[in-house]
Enzyme design. Structure first.
Site, PDB file in Angstrom:
ATOM      1  CD  GLU A 150      60.057  -5.099  36.330  1.00 29.57           C
ATOM      2  OE1 GLU A 150      59.408  -4.674  35.513  1.00 29.57           O
ATOM      3  OE2 GLU A 150      60.524  -6.274  35.895  1.00 29.57           O
ATOM      4  NE  ARG A 165      55.473  -8.810  32.365  1.00 25.66           N
ATOM      5  CZ  ARG A 165      55.845  -8.588  31.083  1.00 25.66           C
ATOM      6  NH1 ARG A 165      57.089  -8.942  30.737  1.00 25.66           N
ATOM      7  NH2 ARG A 165      55.141  -8.073  30.136  1.00 25.66           N
ATOM      8  CG  HIS A 172      60.918  -4.770  32.373  1.00 28.79           C
ATOM      9  ND1 HIS A 172      59.780  -5.150  32.865  1.00 28.79           N
ATOM     10  CD2 HIS A 172      60.610  -5.217  30.840  1.00 28.79           C
ATOM     11  CE1 HIS A 172      59.203  -5.864  32.135  1.00 28.79           C
ATOM     12  NE2 HIS A 172      59.619  -5.978  30.811  1.00 28.79           N
TER      13      HIS A 172
END
Length: 321
Positions: free
Chosen positions: A265, A236, A283
């Protein structure tokens, strides 16, 4: 009929199966404020399914009969677990089915960053290949080097297997506890974080995000790494002090980085975009058609089990309902 809220895009086959069994309401950003839609619909909802949405007291407070939130993901940092426990709402996730896919991506990032793949791709396309590549285009060897894994869970172990069996790499790992069953077949050595950072040619972060791992890697940790080292984060974004990473890359404190996750994000602008020694992906650790299908299927099973009176197999917060 029981009511299910779909709060993100969902596999079409799974959606149709849900619609055949339950009353399905879909949250649509084009129809106004998403959180307001959730607050309105959750009042009489029995279940929710989706991913990528912050769900907490501010939008779930009106829930009166919500049984489960079935997340189409492994990570669950988008969910207020303390609040869900207080409300007796199950949270399920989709572990294991994305392990190999995410490990593939980790090694993709490792190799791309080590061999300057994105930068050299652009260099070639821009017509700069006019003579034999020189030192400015040289990358790092991978075969036979030392791979340091921070977090030897399912994904971390899968990355380690790729390094050990595929590239004859020496494997070091740091974890909250030793993982002998996973480590022994790989001859992986358990060590402290500083030792791992100092000795590894490649460092891959694959930990869960929790209080212990928040900002785990910062300026001090980058200073411990070798100047030829490649850093990869598939955990993360908040596990890493992003500004410290940027400074380490700008100053050539480390050779390169490969990133799939970020503090914020989706990442729209960043100093990272100005650097040619970092690979930035959006991601996509689990983003293959096959894996996303498996994740949606598992999330569907978790949801149906809960609504039909069974305990789902993959609960983040198991308790007696």
């Amino acid at each position: 009929m029981k009511k299910v809220i779909v709060f993100s895009q969902l596999d079409e086959d799974i959606l149709q199966r849900l619609q055949a069994q339950y009353e399905v309401v879909m949250i649509n950003p084009k129809q106004g404020d998403v959180n307001e839609q959730i607050r309105e619909q959750v009042k009489n909802a029995d279940a929710m399914i989706g991913a990528g949405r912050l769900l907490n007291q501010s939008n779930l407070a009106p829930a009166e009969q919500l049984k489960i939130i079935s997340s189409v993901s492994v990570g669950y940092d988008n969910y207020d677990l303390a609040f869900l426990n207080q409300k007796k709402i199950w949270l399920s996730n989709t572990p294991h089915v994305l392990t190999e896919t995410t490990a593939d991506l980790a090694f993709t990032l490792l190799m791309s960053a080590a061999r300057k793949v994105p930068d050299l791709d652009q260099w070639t396309k821009q017509g700069q290949w006019k003579r034999t590549a020189s030192e400015a285009q040289f990358g790092q060897d991978i075969f036979g080097k030392t791979l340091g894994i921070i977090g030897l869970g399912h994904i971390g172990a899968a990355v380690a297997r790729r390094g050990f069996y595929g590239f004859n790499m020496n494997v070091l790992y740091h974890n909250r506890t030793e993982k002998l069953a996973a480590a022994q077949p790989l001859n992986a050595q358990y060590c402290g974080l500083d030792e791992l950072l100092q000795q590894s040619d490649f460092v891959v972060v694959a930990v869960d995000l929790n209080a212990e791992s928040q900002a785990l890697i910062g300026q001090r940790e980058f200073e411990q790494m070798q100047t030829h080292a490649v850093f990869v984060n598939i955990a993360r974004g908040s596990v890493v002090d992003e500004q410290a990473l940027i400074e380490a890359l700008k100053s050539n404190q480390i050779f390169a980085a490969g990133l799939d996750v970020y503090a914020k994000e989706p990442l729209q602008s960043s100093e990272l975009f100005d650097l040619n020694n970092v690979v930035t992906l959006p991601h996509i650790g689990s983003a293959t058609a096959e894996t996303r299908k498996k994740m949606a299927e598992l999330a569907y099973v978790n949801l149906v089990d809960a609504l039909e009176g069974r305990t789902p197999a993959y609960l983040v917060n198991p308790f007696n309902s």
